[in-house]
Design a protein around this motif. Structure first.
Motif, short mmCIF file in Angstrom:
data_model
loop_
_atom_site.label_atom_id
_atom_site.label_comp_id
_atom_site.label_asym_id
_atom_site.label_seq_id
_atom_site.Cartn_x
_atom_site.Cartn_y
_atom_site.Cartn_z
N MET A 72 -15.87 1.34 -8.06
CA MET A 72 -16.24 2.54 -8.84
C MET A 72 -17.31 2.20 -9.89
O MET A 72 -18.19 2.99 -10.15
CB MET A 72 -15.01 3.13 -9.54
N GLU A 73 -17.23 1.01 -10.46
CA GLU A 73 -18.18 0.61 -11.50
C GLU A 73 -19.61 0.47 -10.95
O GLU A 73 -20.57 0.53 -11.71
CB GLU A 73 -17.76 -0.72 -12.14
N ARG A 74 -19.74 0.26 -9.64
CA ARG A 74 -21.06 0.08 -9.03
C ARG A 74 -21.69 1.41 -8.61
O ARG A 74 -22.88 1.46 -8.32
CB ARG A 74 -20.94 -0.82 -7.79
N ILE A 75 -20.89 2.46 -8.52
CA ILE A 75 -21.44 3.76 -8.13
C ILE A 75 -22.25 4.32 -9.30
O ILE A 75 -21.77 4.35 -10.43
CB ILE A 75 -20.31 4.74 -7.73
N ALA A 76 -23.47 4.73 -9.00
CA ALA A 76 -24.32 5.32 -10.05
C ALA A 76 -23.58 6.48 -10.71
O ALA A 76 -22.94 7.28 -10.03
CB ALA A 76 -25.64 5.79 -9.44
N ARG A 77 -23.67 6.56 -12.00
CA ARG A 77 -22.95 7.60 -12.74
C ARG A 77 -23.36 9.00 -12.32
O ARG A 77 -22.54 9.91 -12.27
CB ARG A 77 -23.12 7.40 -14.24
N VAL A 78 -24.63 9.17 -12.00
CA VAL A 78 -25.08 10.49 -11.53
C VAL A 78 -24.41 10.82 -10.20
O VAL A 78 -23.92 11.93 -9.99
CB VAL A 78 -26.62 10.54 -11.39
N ASP A 79 -24.36 9.84 -9.29
CA ASP A 79 -23.71 10.05 -8.00
C ASP A 79 -22.23 10.36 -8.19
O ASP A 79 -21.67 11.23 -7.51
CB ASP A 79 -23.86 8.82 -7.10
N LEU A 80 -21.60 9.67 -9.10
CA LEU A 80 -20.19 9.91 -9.40
C LEU A 80 -19.98 11.33 -9.92
O LEU A 80 -19.05 12.03 -9.49
CB LEU A 80 -19.70 8.87 -10.40
N ALA A 81 -20.86 11.78 -10.79
CA ALA A 81 -20.76 13.14 -11.32
C ALA A 81 -20.94 14.17 -10.19
O ALA A 81 -20.21 15.16 -10.11
CB ALA A 81 -21.78 13.36 -12.43
N ALA A 109 -28.26 15.09 -5.32
CA ALA A 109 -28.50 13.65 -5.25
C ALA A 109 -29.99 13.37 -5.03
O ALA A 109 -30.55 12.46 -5.65
CB ALA A 109 -27.66 13.01 -4.14
N LYS A 110 -30.63 14.15 -4.18
CA LYS A 110 -32.07 13.99 -3.95
C LYS A 110 -32.86 14.28 -5.22
O LYS A 110 -33.85 13.61 -5.52
CB LYS A 110 -32.54 14.92 -2.83
N LYS A 111 -32.43 15.29 -5.96
CA LYS A 111 -33.17 15.73 -7.14
C LYS A 111 -32.93 14.83 -8.36
O LYS A 111 -33.87 14.55 -9.11
CB LYS A 111 -32.75 17.17 -7.48
N PHE A 112 -31.70 14.38 -8.56
CA PHE A 112 -31.34 13.72 -9.81
C PHE A 112 -31.09 12.22 -9.70
O PHE A 112 -30.96 11.55 -10.73
CB PHE A 112 -30.10 14.37 -10.43
#
Length: 140
Positions: A72-81, A109-112
């Protein structure tokens, strides 16, 4: 405010929750205090944010189970959101077709986020829908 804009606002507010490690409606309340008028998608926004807050542990466990070989710590925070918002829609908003939630998550995901994020988000959500017996491409 269109639904797409409301979804993006939800993602941004969930991102703020992640950064602050504070899962509450405080960020949305602050947004409302500074907004010129109440968004016409207020009900949708509150429903998604409440679902993310109330189902936080359950949603994160789902993400962990589908993000094979990812901590979970490796997942980009934007992707997590993005994933948290989409999964909240899939779990609690029956009026939104699954394919819409997934496609909108991919577009966010593509945009942000990063170049590879849309494939990552698609893989997790697509596998989740497959396990539910749904086709993410199916339209009613």
């Amino acid at each position: 405010m269109k639904r797409k804009e409301a979804r993006e606002l939800c993602m941004q507010l969930v991102y703020e929750m992640i950064i602050k490690n504070e899962f509450s409606l405080a960020g949305y309340q602050h947004f409302l205090e500074n907004a010129p008028e109440r968004p016409d998608q207020d009900g949708y926004i509150r429903q998604v944010l409440s679902s993310v807050i109330e189902r936080h542990d359950e949603v994160d466990q789902m993400i962990r189970s589908y993000a094979i070989d990812w901590q979970m710590e490796r997942i980009a925070r934007v992707d997590l959101a993005i994933l948290r918002v989409s999964i909240a829609e899939l779990l609690d908003l029956d009026d939104i077709p699954s394919y819409v939630s997934v496609n909108e998550a991919i577009e966010m995901a593509k945009k942000f986020s990063t170049e590879n994020s849309s494939a990552f988000v698609n893989g997790i959500l697509g596998t989740y829908l497959k396990d539910r017996g749904e086709d993410r491409h199916a339209t009613p």
